[in-house]
Design a protein around this motif. Sequence first.
Motif, PDB file in Angstrom:
ATOM      1  N   PRO A  21     -12.107 -38.742  36.363  1.00  0.00           N
ATOM      2  CA  PRO A  21     -12.817 -37.466  36.508  1.00  0.00           C
ATOM      3  C   PRO A  21     -11.997 -36.259  36.104  1.00  0.00           C
ATOM      4  O   PRO A  21     -12.563 -35.201  35.801  1.00  0.00           O
ATOM      5  CB  PRO A  21     -13.165 -37.430  38.001  1.00  0.00           C
ATOM      6  N   ASP A  22     -10.665 -36.391  36.063  1.00  0.00           N
ATOM      7  CA  ASP A  22      -9.820 -35.283  35.636  1.00  0.00           C
ATOM      8  C   ASP A  22      -9.470 -35.365  34.151  1.00  0.00           C
ATOM      9  O   ASP A  22      -8.587 -34.646  33.675  1.00  0.00           O
ATOM     10  CB  ASP A  22      -8.543 -35.219  36.492  1.00  0.00           C
ATOM     11  N   HIS A  23     -10.186 -36.207  33.408  1.00  0.00           N
ATOM     12  CA  HIS A  23     -10.028 -36.305  31.960  1.00  0.00           C
ATOM     13  C   HIS A  23     -11.320 -35.861  31.280  1.00  0.00           C
ATOM     14  O   HIS A  23     -11.965 -36.617  30.567  1.00  0.00           O
ATOM     15  CB  HIS A  23      -9.662 -37.736  31.555  1.00  0.00           C
ATOM     16  N   GLN A  24     -11.678 -34.616  31.500  1.00  0.00           N
ATOM     17  CA  GLN A  24     -12.949 -34.105  30.992  1.00  0.00           C
ATOM     18  C   GLN A  24     -13.016 -34.070  29.472  1.00  0.00           C
ATOM     19  O   GLN A  24     -14.088 -34.214  28.890  1.00  0.00           O
ATOM     20  CB  GLN A  24     -13.214 -32.714  31.575  1.00  0.00           C
ATOM     21  N   ASN A  84     -15.943 -42.063  40.867  1.00  0.00           N
ATOM     22  CA  ASN A  84     -16.748 -41.524  39.772  1.00  0.00           C
ATOM     23  C   ASN A  84     -18.242 -41.484  40.091  1.00  0.00           C
ATOM     24  O   ASN A  84     -19.036 -41.094  39.237  1.00  0.00           O
ATOM     25  CB  ASN A  84     -16.533 -42.349  38.502  1.00  0.00           C
ATOM     26  N   ASP A 135      -4.452 -44.261  36.255  1.00  0.00           N
ATOM     27  CA  ASP A 135      -5.540 -43.431  36.788  1.00  0.00           C
ATOM     28  C   ASP A 135      -5.630 -43.562  38.304  1.00  0.00           C
ATOM     29  O   ASP A 135      -5.738 -42.568  39.023  1.00  0.00           O
ATOM     30  CB  ASP A 135      -6.876 -43.835  36.166  1.00  0.00           C
ATOM     31  N   PHE A 144      -7.673 -31.346  41.673  1.00  0.00           N
ATOM     32  CA  PHE A 144      -8.940 -31.874  41.157  1.00  0.00           C
ATOM     33  C   PHE A 144      -9.848 -30.764  40.641  1.00  0.00           C
ATOM     34  O   PHE A 144     -10.986 -31.014  40.251  1.00  0.00           O
ATOM     35  CB  PHE A 144      -9.666 -32.685  42.232  1.00  0.00           C
ATOM     36  N   SER A 179     -12.457 -31.044  37.614  1.00  0.00           N
ATOM     37  CA  SER A 179     -12.865 -32.444  37.443  1.00  0.00           C
ATOM     38  C   SER A 179     -14.272 -32.643  37.986  1.00  0.00           C
ATOM     39  O   SER A 179     -14.818 -31.787  38.678  1.00  0.00           O
ATOM     40  CB  SER A 179     -11.894 -33.371  38.175  1.00  0.00           C
ATOM     41  N   ASP A 180     -14.849 -33.806  37.682  1.00  0.00           N
ATOM     42  CA  ASP A 180     -16.165 -34.125  38.241  1.00  0.00           C
ATOM     43  C   ASP A 180     -16.072 -35.281  39.241  1.00  0.00           C
ATOM     44  O   ASP A 180     -17.024 -36.042  39.400  1.00  0.00           O
ATOM     45  CB  ASP A 180     -17.188 -34.427  37.146  1.00  0.00           C
ATOM     46  N   ILE A 181     -14.930 -35.380  39.932  1.00  0.00           N
ATOM     47  CA  ILE A 181     -14.844 -36.357  41.014  1.00  0.00           C
ATOM     48  C   ILE A 181     -15.940 -36.046  42.030  1.00  0.00           C
ATOM     49  O   ILE A 181     -16.227 -34.879  42.313  1.00  0.00           O
ATOM     50  CB  ILE A 181     -13.448 -36.329  41.676  1.00  0.00           C
ATOM     51  N   SER A 236     -16.145 -27.164  39.389  1.00  0.00           N
ATOM     52  CA  SER A 236     -16.458 -28.507  38.887  1.00  0.00           C
ATOM     53  C   SER A 236     -17.616 -28.427  37.891  1.00  0.00           C
ATOM     54  O   SER A 236     -18.518 -27.603  38.048  1.00  0.00           O
ATOM     55  CB  SER A 236     -16.845 -29.431  40.049  1.00  0.00           C
TER      56      SER A 236
END
Length: 432
Positions: free
Chosen positions: A49-52, A127, A155, A167, A170-172, A414
């Motif tokens: 999620p932190d690799h947008q 995720n 990861d 975070f 990110s989209d966590i 986010s």
Amino acid sequence: MRHVAVIGSGPAGYYTAEGCQKQFGDAVRVDIIDRLPVPYGLIRTGVAPDHQSIKGVSRRYEATALSDNVRFVGNVTVGKDVTIPELLELYDAVVLATGAPHDRALGIAGDDLPGVIGSAAFVGWYNGHPDFAGLAPPLHGPGAVVVGAGNVALDVARILAKTQDEFGGSDIVGHALAHLGDHTIDTVTILARRGPHEIAMTPKELGELGHLVRAVPLVNPADLPPPEADAALEPGLRKSVAHLRDFATRTHDKPIRVVFDFFAIPVAIEGDGRVERVIVERTQIEDGRAIGTGETYAIPAGLVVSCIGYRTPPLDGVPYDDRLGRFANENGRIAPGLYAVGWARRGPTGTIGTNRPDGFMIAEHIAADVPEDAAKPGRAALDALFAARGVDVVTFRDWQRIDEAEIAHARTGSPREKFTAVDEMLAARSPG
């Protein structure tokens, strides 16, 4: 006109659709069928999620999905709502792009204890994959052990080590973020059965570990080969090993340690009703293979995440290679009219981009195997079948409404807050 059904809406599926468009132009109709109401497979539920920036590749798939001769058919389970033999009756070609969503088992004593989790499940949990939304991994032990020497292991370790503020952007999913914020783990141990020169970790992902706020990566200098040996490595691996050499100079000056334990394999997991420790055997390399030395030791841990690979789930009536964990195929061909692509074809190897030539190759196979005047009915007949069975199909326009709702519900900073239940996704299709 050729009619093609692709099972799976991840990278392999969309690259296959793109390949068919390039191969046939307007003389093809591609239906991309997925079990979930949302597309993009591991781009959505596998990429960290932190690799947008990596997730941005979905814009390419969106362009394919919005073209006139490709459509998304979501919320459809192949084997339940429609079978492979039925699809073969309706389509000139059926392409299995189902990926490899099941974890390989560790295969050691205690690997079924509560607290042992496969990476597909753990990654799916943070995720927002509906299958794993309720996982709630145990994060209150003294340590966590991550088994594996690839980017997925990195990861997992990074997600466990980050602060809440890290975070940002990110989209966590919210439930995972809250759960991670309450953990007490102070040591994350990455077990690698071979040495630093044999890792499958890329420089970017390794470098990220060196910049975490509350965690320090540590490598035992004794595990590193002589520096001059790095010269024989390919450039990417040489950069990765350079990061490990840097980690070997670090000191334990932060609350959390990320420890690289090389030449180590888990041989048992122990505990009274749950994971409490991992028994590890030291290894040595003989003829390129990691061989146990008989020397063992214990690592205290309340969580074990296994990142040792994945398997494609079998489908009724489709030949399967149990040893390799994928569909049995010859260069993508399974049977007349039936193909496999991506991880379903070759096993869990390669990057996202590897799936593009794979998908284009399958399109070339279809061109060679299926005559131009093929007369199967394709999507019209599939729609009639679903209507008769009451299947609630999700379209790409429906997905766009789900997407808009996720973006609208995002917490500050986010890009989105994902729905983690299928019924929530289906409800979000209605405007307002």
